[in-house]
Design a protein around this motif. Structure first.
Motif, PDB file in Angstrom:
ATOM      1  N   LEU A 124       0.897  -1.097   0.101  1.00  0.00           N
ATOM      2  CA  LEU A 124      -0.208   0.081  -0.079  1.00  0.00           C
ATOM      3  C   LEU A 124       0.767   1.268   0.002  1.00  0.00           C
ATOM      4  O   LEU A 124       0.420   2.393  -0.269  1.00  0.00           O
ATOM      5  CB  LEU A 124      -0.853   0.049   1.189  1.00  0.00           C
ATOM      6  CG  LEU A 124      -1.744  -1.279   1.039  1.00  0.00           C
ATOM      7  CD1 LEU A 124      -2.804  -1.068   2.433  1.00  0.00           C
ATOM      8  CD2 LEU A 124      -2.854  -1.341  -0.153  1.00  0.00           C
ATOM      9  N   GLY A 125       2.266   0.981   0.232  1.00  0.00           N
ATOM     10  CA  GLY A 125       2.895   2.340  -0.041  1.00  0.00           C
ATOM     11  C   GLY A 125       2.781   3.501   1.057  1.00  0.00           C
ATOM     12  O   GLY A 125       3.149   4.358   0.983  1.00  0.00           O
ATOM     13  N   SER A 126       2.485   2.944   2.478  1.00  0.00           N
ATOM     14  CA  SER A 126       2.270   3.988   3.348  1.00  0.00           C
ATOM     15  C   SER A 126       2.165   3.034   4.658  1.00  0.00           C
ATOM     16  O   SER A 126       1.941   1.921   4.885  1.00  0.00           O
ATOM     17  CB  SER A 126       0.991   4.607   3.255  1.00  0.00           C
ATOM     18  OG  SER A 126       0.064   3.956   3.038  1.00  0.00           O
ATOM     19  N   ASP A 127       2.037   3.757   5.767  1.00  0.00           N
ATOM     20  CA  ASP A 127       1.550   3.326   7.075  1.00  0.00           C
ATOM     21  C   ASP A 127       0.095   2.757   6.787  1.00  0.00           C
ATOM     22  O   ASP A 127      -0.561   3.379   6.063  1.00  0.00           O
ATOM     23  CB  ASP A 127       1.621   4.373   8.005  1.00  0.00           C
ATOM     24  CG  ASP A 127       2.998   4.688   9.030  1.00  0.00           C
ATOM     25  OD1 ASP A 127       3.735   3.748   8.637  1.00  0.00           O
ATOM     26  OD2 ASP A 127       3.325   5.661   9.239  1.00  0.00           O
ATOM     27  N   VAL A 128      -0.234   1.802   7.746  1.00  0.00           N
ATOM     28  CA  VAL A 128      -1.748   1.241   7.527  1.00  0.00           C
ATOM     29  C   VAL A 128      -2.340   1.169   8.893  1.00  0.00           C
ATOM     30  O   VAL A 128      -1.637   1.206   9.803  1.00  0.00           O
ATOM     31  CB  VAL A 128      -1.432  -0.104   6.871  1.00  0.00           C
ATOM     32  CG1 VAL A 128      -0.793   0.013   5.554  1.00  0.00           C
ATOM     33  CG2 VAL A 128      -0.747  -1.309   7.678  1.00  0.00           C
ATOM     34  N   TYR A 129      -3.618   0.947   8.840  1.00  0.00           N
ATOM     35  CA  TYR A 129      -4.428   0.519   9.959  1.00  0.00           C
ATOM     36  C   TYR A 129      -5.255  -0.648   9.681  1.00  0.00           C
ATOM     37  O   TYR A 129      -5.482  -0.920   8.754  1.00  0.00           O
ATOM     38  CB  TYR A 129      -5.173   1.676  10.544  1.00  0.00           C
ATOM     39  CG  TYR A 129      -6.393   2.089   9.587  1.00  0.00           C
ATOM     40  CD1 TYR A 129      -7.697   1.661  10.003  1.00  0.00           C
ATOM     41  CD2 TYR A 129      -6.065   2.935   8.658  1.00  0.00           C
ATOM     42  CE1 TYR A 129      -8.614   1.924   9.128  1.00  0.00           C
ATOM     43  CE2 TYR A 129      -7.100   3.326   7.770  1.00  0.00           C
ATOM     44  CZ  TYR A 129      -8.527   2.619   8.175  1.00  0.00           C
ATOM     45  OH  TYR A 129      -9.469   2.971   7.230  1.00  0.00           O
ATOM     46  N   VAL A 130      -5.759  -1.298  10.671  1.00  0.00           N
ATOM     47  CA  VAL A 130      -6.664  -2.368  10.493  1.00  0.00           C
ATOM     48  C   VAL A 130      -8.223  -1.761  10.317  1.00  0.00           C
ATOM     49  O   VAL A 130      -8.944  -1.448  11.026  1.00  0.00           O
ATOM     50  CB  VAL A 130      -6.645  -3.444  11.624  1.00  0.00           C
ATOM     51  CG1 VAL A 130      -7.706  -4.655  11.297  1.00  0.00           C
ATOM     52  CG2 VAL A 130      -5.187  -4.163  11.683  1.00  0.00           C
ATOM     53  N   HIS A 131      -8.392  -2.070   9.006  1.00  0.00           N
ATOM     54  CA  HIS A 131     -10.113  -1.705   8.461  1.00  0.00           C
ATOM     55  C   HIS A 131     -10.849  -2.877   9.087  1.00  0.00           C
ATOM     56  O   HIS A 131     -12.164  -2.465   9.597  1.00  0.00           O
ATOM     57  CB  HIS A 131     -10.052  -1.667   7.127  1.00  0.00           C
ATOM     58  CG  HIS A 131     -11.446  -1.524   6.645  1.00  0.00           C
ATOM     59  ND1 HIS A 131     -12.244  -0.313   6.693  1.00  0.00           N
ATOM     60  CD2 HIS A 131     -12.255  -2.262   5.881  1.00  0.00           C
ATOM     61  CE1 HIS A 131     -13.403  -0.488   6.232  1.00  0.00           C
ATOM     62  NE2 HIS A 131     -13.636  -1.755   5.741  1.00  0.00           N
ATOM     63  N   ILE A 266      -7.400 -10.393   7.933  1.00  0.00           N
ATOM     64  CA  ILE A 266      -7.138  -9.181   8.430  1.00  0.00           C
ATOM     65  C   ILE A 266      -6.985  -8.226   7.186  1.00  0.00           C
ATOM     66  O   ILE A 266      -6.570  -8.545   6.151  1.00  0.00           O
ATOM     67  CB  ILE A 266      -5.976  -9.115   9.346  1.00  0.00           C
ATOM     68  CG1 ILE A 266      -5.842 -10.094  10.311  1.00  0.00           C
ATOM     69  CG2 ILE A 266      -5.679  -7.654   9.564  1.00  0.00           C
ATOM     70  CD1 ILE A 266      -4.446 -10.307  10.970  1.00  0.00           C
ATOM     71  N   VAL A 267      -7.878  -7.111   7.234  1.00  0.00           N
ATOM     72  CA  VAL A 267      -7.749  -5.988   6.021  1.00  0.00           C
ATOM     73  C   VAL A 267      -6.846  -4.749   6.565  1.00  0.00           C
ATOM     74  O   VAL A 267      -7.192  -4.359   7.567  1.00  0.00           O
ATOM     75  CB  VAL A 267      -9.148  -5.551   5.728  1.00  0.00           C
ATOM     76  CG1 VAL A 267      -9.265  -4.568   4.686  1.00  0.00           C
ATOM     77  CG2 VAL A 267     -10.065  -6.783   5.457  1.00  0.00           C
ATOM     78  N   PHE A 268      -5.835  -4.602   5.821  1.00  0.00           N
ATOM     79  CA  PHE A 268      -5.151  -3.443   6.065  1.00  0.00           C
ATOM     80  C   PHE A 268      -5.465  -2.234   4.900  1.00  0.00           C
ATOM     81  O   PHE A 268      -5.690  -2.484   4.030  1.00  0.00           O
ATOM     82  CB  PHE A 268      -3.543  -3.788   5.828  1.00  0.00           C
ATOM     83  CG  PHE A 268      -3.012  -4.493   6.932  1.00  0.00           C
ATOM     84  CD1 PHE A 268      -2.914  -4.044   8.421  1.00  0.00           C
ATOM     85  CD2 PHE A 268      -3.072  -5.944   6.626  1.00  0.00           C
ATOM     86  CE1 PHE A 268      -2.274  -5.108   9.070  1.00  0.00           C
ATOM     87  CE2 PHE A 268      -2.500  -6.938   7.457  1.00  0.00           C
ATOM     88  CZ  PHE A 268      -2.021  -6.434   8.539  1.00  0.00           C
ATOM     89  N   ASN A 269      -5.845  -0.933   5.622  1.00  0.00           N
ATOM     90  CA  ASN A 269      -6.143   0.110   4.834  1.00  0.00           C
ATOM     91  C   ASN A 269      -5.045   1.084   5.016  1.00  0.00           C
ATOM     92  O   ASN A 269      -4.681   1.569   6.103  1.00  0.00           O
ATOM     93  CB  ASN A 269      -7.457   0.531   5.180  1.00  0.00           C
ATOM     94  CG  ASN A 269      -7.828   1.863   4.300  1.00  0.00           C
ATOM     95  OD1 ASN A 269      -7.510   1.609   2.923  1.00  0.00           O
ATOM     96  ND2 ASN A 269      -8.729   2.678   4.518  1.00  0.00           N
ATOM     97  N   PRO A 296      -2.102   4.605  12.984  1.00  0.00           N
ATOM     98  CA  PRO A 296      -1.184   3.794  12.207  1.00  0.00           C
ATOM     99  C   PRO A 296      -0.788   2.562  13.034  1.00  0.00           C
ATOM    100  O   PRO A 296      -0.467   2.824  14.320  1.00  0.00           O
ATOM    101  CB  PRO A 296       0.121   4.575  12.007  1.00  0.00           C
ATOM    102  CG  PRO A 296      -0.321   5.890  11.756  1.00  0.00           C
ATOM    103  CD  PRO A 296      -1.536   6.089  12.953  1.00  0.00           C
ATOM    104  N   LEU A 297      -0.899   1.483  12.606  1.00  0.00           N
ATOM    105  CA  LEU A 297      -0.456   0.133  13.390  1.00  0.00           C
ATOM    106  C   LEU A 297       0.896   0.127  13.540  1.00  0.00           C
ATOM    107  O   LEU A 297       1.895   0.541  12.587  1.00  0.00           O
ATOM    108  CB  LEU A 297      -1.193  -1.002  12.589  1.00  0.00           C
ATOM    109  CG  LEU A 297      -1.363  -2.299  13.501  1.00  0.00           C
ATOM    110  CD1 LEU A 297      -2.211  -2.259  14.755  1.00  0.00           C
ATOM    111  CD2 LEU A 297      -1.500  -3.407  12.559  1.00  0.00           C
ATOM    112  N   ARG A 298       1.409  -0.239  14.648  1.00  0.00           N
ATOM    113  CA  ARG A 298       2.888  -0.292  14.962  1.00  0.00           C
ATOM    114  C   ARG A 298       3.239  -1.725  15.650  1.00  0.00           C
ATOM    115  O   ARG A 298       2.382  -2.374  16.046  1.00  0.00           O
ATOM    116  CB  ARG A 298       3.420   0.813  16.134  1.00  0.00           C
ATOM    117  CG  ARG A 298       3.021   2.438  15.476  1.00  0.00           C
ATOM    118  CD  ARG A 298       3.853   2.647  14.239  1.00  0.00           C
ATOM    119  NE  ARG A 298       3.691   3.884  13.794  1.00  0.00           N
ATOM    120  CZ  ARG A 298       4.035   4.518  12.955  1.00  0.00           C
ATOM    121  NH1 ARG A 298       4.436   3.739  11.876  1.00  0.00           N
ATOM    122  NH2 ARG A 298       3.624   5.822  12.518  1.00  0.00           N
TER     123      ARG A 298
END
Length: 299
Positions: A124-131, A266-269, A296-298
């Protein structure tokens, strides 16, 4: 056009009077993160087909530990009675447990594992979180499948996800055979958005999580995509993982074999793709189905 304009412009209209095919205007593999566990050929395959498989993501010992966690959650009456748990329409057996990365410390740690989190960031080319996260159970004999659909169509229409900048991982905790309801997917169909017919009912998620009736493509469009792209199936040993784009056309059949099929999903957005107001629903789905915590998920 600014980033704010892009987040509120509906480039993928759906839930109207017709089911139509639209060209995708978003990348599949985004630039921005150059290092991570995904090899160049894996990213190339993901870009071309919309998905790729990682064999042996979890060791046999890890599979066993996560399977025991699934068993624990299934036996926990508090979890079963929680609104985040969905049961089968006919058998009343547990079908899915949502927001499982918040319910289970073990699965929460898996979402933050570098083998998982860093690959999501690469794609995704960025930080992500769990959608969204969930456990899917498909018991032997009684497990029901999911009809053909694109996840993004629902996330766009009912959650307000602006762009196709989300990726899912399905981690098999049981062996996936061609005959026990394994996931089928159309390689390359992720480059086409299928706009679906029908208005979104109020609280549609309550029934759609058991059987989706709105937001499904027409048989004509499924046929067109299948004849153009073909169908592949995710099979393999427990511990394997399928990474697939949010707009992949996929589905699964019923499981009438004695062999159960269970997976962690798990879906990352991307944090740059935060949800806005739904594009084709009166109100957004609840947070445990579509998170609006964009932190952002760490690790």
């Amino acid at each position: 056009m600014t980033l704010a304009d892009l987040s509120t412009t509906d480039r993928y209209p759906t839930r109207g009077s017709d089911s139509t095919l639209l060209d995708r205007t978003d990348p599949t593999v985004w630039s921005g993160v150059s290092t991570g566990p995904a090899a160049r050929d894996e990213l190339a395959a993901h870009d071309a087909k919309g998905f790729h498989v990682v064999e042996g993501l979890l060791s046999p010992a890890e599979v066993q530990a996560h399977w025991q966690e699934l068993e624990r959650l299934m036996r926990d009456e508090r979890v079963r009675n929680d609104e985040r748990t969905v049961v089968e329409r006919s058998s009343n057996e547990v079908r899915s447990i949502f927001e499982v990365h918040e319910i289970s410390e073990r699965i929460g740690a898996l979402a933050r594992d570098p083998r998982v989190l860093d690959r999501a960031r690469q794609i995704l080319g960025s930080d992500v979180y769990v959608h969204q996260s969930r456990i899917n159970f498909m018991p032997g004999y009684r497990g029901t499948g999911f009809y053909w659909h694109s996840d993004f169509e629902t996330w766009h229409a009912e959650d307000g996800m602006p762009a196709m900048r989300a990726v899912s991982i399905s981690i098999a905790l049981t062996d996936n055979y061609p005959f026990n309801g394994g996931l089928m997917i159309m390689p390359g169909a992720h480059r086409t958005f299928v706009s679906c017919a029908g208005e979104t009912p109020e609280d549609n998620y309550k029934s759609s999580l058991k059987q989706q009736k709105v937001g499904v493509p027409s048989e004509d469009n499924i046929t067109k995509l299948a004849y153009e792209h073909g169908i592949e199936q995710f099979t393999g040993q427990a511990g394997s993982a399928l990474w697939f784009d949010s707009n992949c056309m996929h589905g699964s059949g019923n499981n009438i074999t004695p062999y159960p099929r269970s997976n962690i999903f798990i879906v990352f957005n991307s944090v740059d793709n935060a949800l806005v107001e739904p594009f084709a629903a009166k109100s957004p789905r609840p947070n445990h189905v579509a998170s609006r915590d964009f932190t952002p998920l760490r690790r």
